[in-house]
Design a protein around this motif. Structure first.
Motif, PDB file in Angstrom:
ATOM      1  N   ALA A 206      14.716  17.438  13.326  1.00 45.87           N
ATOM      2  CA  ALA A 206      14.250  18.770  13.708  1.00 45.87           C
ATOM      3  C   ALA A 206      15.067  19.213  14.915  1.00 45.87           C
ATOM      4  O   ALA A 206      15.652  18.392  15.635  1.00 45.87           O
ATOM      5  CB  ALA A 206      12.765  18.760  14.047  1.00 45.87           C
ATOM      6  N   PHE A 207      15.113  20.515  15.158  1.00 49.79           N
ATOM      7  CA  PHE A 207      15.860  21.033  16.303  1.00 49.79           C
ATOM      8  C   PHE A 207      15.306  20.446  17.603  1.00 49.79           C
ATOM      9  O   PHE A 207      14.102  20.215  17.728  1.00 49.79           O
ATOM     10  CB  PHE A 207      15.788  22.554  16.341  1.00 49.79           C
ATOM     11  N   PRO A 208      16.167  20.184  18.571  1.00 50.75           N
ATOM     12  CA  PRO A 208      15.696  19.606  19.836  1.00 50.75           C
ATOM     13  C   PRO A 208      14.762  20.557  20.567  1.00 50.75           C
ATOM     14  O   PRO A 208      14.891  21.779  20.491  1.00 50.75           O
ATOM     15  CB  PRO A 208      16.995  19.382  20.627  1.00 50.75           C
ATOM     16  N   ASP A 209      13.802  19.968  21.271  1.00 51.57           N
ATOM     17  CA  ASP A 209      12.846  20.760  22.030  1.00 51.57           C
ATOM     18  C   ASP A 209      13.543  21.477  23.178  1.00 51.57           C
ATOM     19  O   ASP A 209      14.532  20.995  23.734  1.00 51.57           O
ATOM     20  CB  ASP A 209      11.740  19.870  22.598  1.00 51.57           C
ATOM     21  N   ALA A 210      13.001  22.631  23.536  1.00 56.44           N
ATOM     22  CA  ALA A 210      13.503  23.359  24.694  1.00 56.44           C
ATOM     23  C   ALA A 210      13.285  22.532  25.956  1.00 56.44           C
ATOM     24  O   ALA A 210      12.366  21.708  26.035  1.00 56.44           O
ATOM     25  CB  ALA A 210      12.804  24.703  24.813  1.00 56.44           C
ATOM     26  N   THR A 211      14.133  22.745  26.941  1.00 57.28           N
ATOM     27  CA  THR A 211      14.036  22.020  28.210  1.00 57.28           C
ATOM     28  C   THR A 211      13.698  22.933  29.384  1.00 57.28           C
ATOM     29  O   THR A 211      13.304  22.449  30.448  1.00 57.28           O
ATOM     30  CB  THR A 211      15.362  21.306  28.511  1.00 57.28           C
ATOM     31  N   HIS A 212      13.870  24.256  29.217  1.00 61.87           N
ATOM     32  CA  HIS A 212      13.661  25.211  30.295  1.00 61.87           C
ATOM     33  C   HIS A 212      12.762  26.346  29.789  1.00 61.87           C
ATOM     34  O   HIS A 212      12.709  26.613  28.578  1.00 61.87           O
ATOM     35  CB  HIS A 212      14.997  25.792  30.768  1.00 61.87           C
ATOM     36  N   SER A 213      12.080  27.020  30.710  1.00 65.04           N
ATOM     37  CA  SER A 213      11.190  28.104  30.286  1.00 65.04           C
ATOM     38  C   SER A 213      11.152  29.239  31.308  1.00 65.04           C
ATOM     39  O   SER A 213      11.347  29.021  32.518  1.00 65.04           O
ATOM     40  CB  SER A 213       9.772  27.586  30.061  1.00 65.04           C
ATOM     41  N   GLU A 214      10.877  30.426  30.795  1.00 59.25           N
ATOM     42  CA  GLU A 214      10.726  31.603  31.655  1.00 59.25           C
ATOM     43  C   GLU A 214       9.502  31.461  32.554  1.00 59.25           C
ATOM     44  O   GLU A 214       9.526  31.850  33.728  1.00 59.25           O
ATOM     45  CB  GLU A 214      10.604  32.858  30.798  1.00 59.25           C
ATOM     46  N   ASP A 215       8.408  30.910  32.004  1.00 58.94           N
ATOM     47  CA  ASP A 215       7.183  30.768  32.798  1.00 58.94           C
ATOM     48  C   ASP A 215       7.434  29.954  34.056  1.00 58.94           C
ATOM     49  O   ASP A 215       6.948  30.297  35.142  1.00 58.94           O
ATOM     50  CB  ASP A 215       6.088  30.101  31.963  1.00 58.94           C
ATOM     51  N   GLU A 216       8.199  28.880  33.927  1.00 61.29           N
ATOM     52  CA  GLU A 216       8.458  28.045  35.101  1.00 61.29           C
ATOM     53  C   GLU A 216       9.342  28.760  36.118  1.00 61.29           C
ATOM     54  O   GLU A 216       9.231  28.523  37.327  1.00 61.29           O
ATOM     55  CB  GLU A 216       9.102  26.724  34.680  1.00 61.29           C
ATOM     56  N   LEU A 217      10.224  29.647  35.646  1.00 59.04           N
ATOM     57  CA  LEU A 217      11.000  30.460  36.584  1.00 59.04           C
ATOM     58  C   LEU A 217      10.076  31.397  37.351  1.00 59.04           C
ATOM     59  O   LEU A 217      10.207  31.565  38.574  1.00 59.04           O
ATOM     60  CB  LEU A 217      12.075  31.259  35.852  1.00 59.04           C
ATOM     61  N   LEU A 218       9.123  32.007  36.644  1.00 55.71           N
ATOM     62  CA  LEU A 218       8.176  32.898  37.309  1.00 55.71           C
ATOM     63  C   LEU A 218       7.368  32.143  38.357  1.00 55.71           C
ATOM     64  O   LEU A 218       7.142  32.641  39.466  1.00 55.71           O
ATOM     65  CB  LEU A 218       7.246  33.531  36.276  1.00 55.71           C
ATOM     66  N   VAL A 219       6.933  30.941  38.022  1.00 61.50           N
ATOM     67  CA  VAL A 219       6.155  30.139  38.967  1.00 61.50           C
ATOM     68  C   VAL A 219       7.003  29.796  40.194  1.00 61.50           C
ATOM     69  O   VAL A 219       6.541  29.904  41.336  1.00 61.50           O
ATOM     70  CB  VAL A 219       5.639  28.856  38.287  1.00 61.50           C
ATOM     71  N   SER A 220       8.263  29.405  39.964  1.00 65.68           N
ATOM     72  CA  SER A 220       9.110  29.014  41.098  1.00 65.68           C
ATOM     73  C   SER A 220       9.439  30.200  41.992  1.00 65.68           C
ATOM     74  O   SER A 220       9.721  30.027  43.182  1.00 65.68           O
ATOM     75  CB  SER A 220      10.390  28.355  40.591  1.00 65.68           C
ATOM     76  N   LYS A 221       9.411  31.402  41.434  1.00 65.45           N
ATOM     77  CA  LYS A 221       9.662  32.599  42.256  1.00 65.45           C
ATOM     78  C   LYS A 221       8.397  33.081  42.960  1.00 65.45           C
ATOM     79  O   LYS A 221       8.381  33.289  44.180  1.00 65.45           O
ATOM     80  CB  LYS A 221      10.187  33.735  41.376  1.00 65.45           C
ATOM     81  N   TRP A 222       7.325  33.283  42.176  1.00 64.62           N
ATOM     82  CA  TRP A 222       6.203  34.072  42.656  1.00 64.62           C
ATOM     83  C   TRP A 222       4.956  33.262  42.989  1.00 64.62           C
ATOM     84  O   TRP A 222       3.987  33.815  43.493  1.00 64.62           O
ATOM     85  CB  TRP A 222       5.851  35.142  41.622  1.00 64.62           C
ATOM     86  N   VAL A 223       4.983  31.966  42.724  1.00 62.96           N
ATOM     87  CA  VAL A 223       3.835  31.111  43.088  1.00 62.96           C
ATOM     88  C   VAL A 223       4.238  30.143  44.192  1.00 62.96           C
ATOM     89  O   VAL A 223       3.691  30.170  45.289  1.00 62.96           O
ATOM     90  CB  VAL A 223       3.291  30.352  41.858  1.00 62.96           C
TER      91      VAL A 223
END
Length: 388
Positions: A206-223
């Motif tokens: 199966a295709f490899p799982d994603a390693t990065h996400s937009e949600d985590e970018l939002l958390v690192s910026k705004w939380v």
């Protein structure tokens, strides 16, 4: 494991394959500048023990018989212009459609697996029948198109073979629309990736799982603010949290904010340590020279510094639009240098590009991001390794 790379361009997919452990028996590309780029970077392949043949010419003229006995994988990105959202959308009617060549290469070599990449536009409704045709040809490469048979008639014959079950699939074929940003590429680049394994191998993949996400970018910026702190952006200079981000963070707060994903990488992440090309003085980095004249207009506003870049694009008349521009927080824009664009496509700084600014940007706009190529091809390599 050995591979043949078709439609290699500047070598993004080829480099990802090499990093994954594949040895290129041959690399095929017709464009002279792209071939020269590969020649000037052969050390990147030699350091992995590769002495590959670079065939500069039409893939239809390549002699597959010289390599058919020892090739494990065929890979490549057939020219995307016939299906590109920014092209003329002629699909199978476009003379640049090289999917028949890709299918023929599989038919001739019968590799253990193949990896083909193309633009998101291939999934458009207007191309749905032709996309099905591509997949069925790759599934049953032995059922080749007859003389004077139209592709529609050939599609019908393939559909009958598939539904009747009298013909066993030669390849197990899957495809997925992948966003390069989800694999650590600082660019929102969506591409269709088609992967097939020879059915007799019984590969479970199966295709490899994603390693990065937009949600985590939002958390690192705004939380947590970790993103701004890492880039030494003072609180005074940080942008205010957009309202749509407030709403999304509220939804995220009801779940688990600490996922196993890493944050999407941004343009700032990719290029912030490079010298400003607008300042006087020659940069020590190759291909890091400012091309003046950038301007924003409706629909072409550039890539924001603190987001993954918009999809880098190529065009016959230079660089079309703002996807290849940096949009600064103060609203001004400038073109990315070739080196910056190369970083956005995850090429190493030591990879040198041949040609004028517009030509090298065309090469980069057509390239497969190296990190995305490595993620997919490493997964394919692991699956095949289990069969030996």
């Amino acid at each position: 494991m050995k591979s043949i790379e078709l439609f290699a361009g500047a070598g993004g997919l080829a480099m990802g394959m090499a990093r994954a452990g594949f040895h290129h028996s041959a690399v095929v590309e017709w464009d002279a500048d792209a071939c020269q780029t590969i020649r000037e970077n052969l050390a990147h392949y030699a350091d992995r023990g590769q002495e590959m043949l670079l065939f500069q010419g039409d893939a239809r003229q390549f002699n597959y018989s010289l390599h058919s006995d020892d090739v494990d994988v065929i890979s490549g990105g057939p020219p995307c212009q016939p299906f590109s959202m920014g092209g003329k959308h002629q699909g199978d009617l476009d003379a640049r459609d090289m999917f028949p060549v890709a299918v023929d290469s599989v038919r001739r070599v019968m590799p253990k697996a193949f990896i083909f990449e193309n633009v998101k536009g291939l999934l458009r409704q207007s191309f749905s029948s032709y996309f099905e045709y591509i997949l069925l040809q790759l599934t049953y490469p032995q059922l080749s198109k007859r003389a004077k048979e139209t592709w529609i008639d050939h599609l019908g014959r393939l559909e009958c073979a598939h539904t009747q079950g009298k013909q066993k699939p030669v390849y197990k074929v899957v495809f997925r629309l992948l966003n390069a940003a989800n694999y650590g590429v600082p660019q929102k680049r969506e591409r269709v990736v088609i992967v097939g394994f020879r059915a007799d191998l019984g590969v479970n993949w199966a295709f490899p799982d994603a390693t990065h996400s937009e949600d985590e970018l939002l958390v690192s910026k705004w939380v947590t603010g970790e993103y701004w702190e890492r880039h030494e952006v003072s609180k005074r200079r940080r942008p205010t949290t957009p309202e749509k981000v407030h709403r999304k963070l509220a939804r995220l707060a009801t779940g688990d904010l600490h996922q196993t994903y890493r944050p999407w990488r941004t343009v700032r992440d990719a290029i912030s340590d490079l010298p400003d090309p607008e300042r006087r003085g020659k940069s020590e980095k190759s291909n890091h020279i400012l091309n003046p004249g950038a301007r924003a207009y409706e629909g072409h506003t550039g890539s924001p510094l603190d987001e993954p870049a918009k999809t880098l694009k190529a065009g016959v008349h230079g660089v079309p639009g703002g996807e290849n521009m940096l949009a600064r927080p103060d609203g001004t824009v400038r073109y990315f240098t070739v080196r910056e664009a190369a970083r956005i496509q995850t090429f190493p700084d030591s990879y040198v590009f041949h040609g004028s600014w517009s030509e090298t940007m065309r090469q980069l706009g057509n390239a497969v991001p190296v990190d995305l190529a490595e993620a997919v091809s490493s997964s394919v390599h692991r699956a095949l390794s289990l069969q030996t």
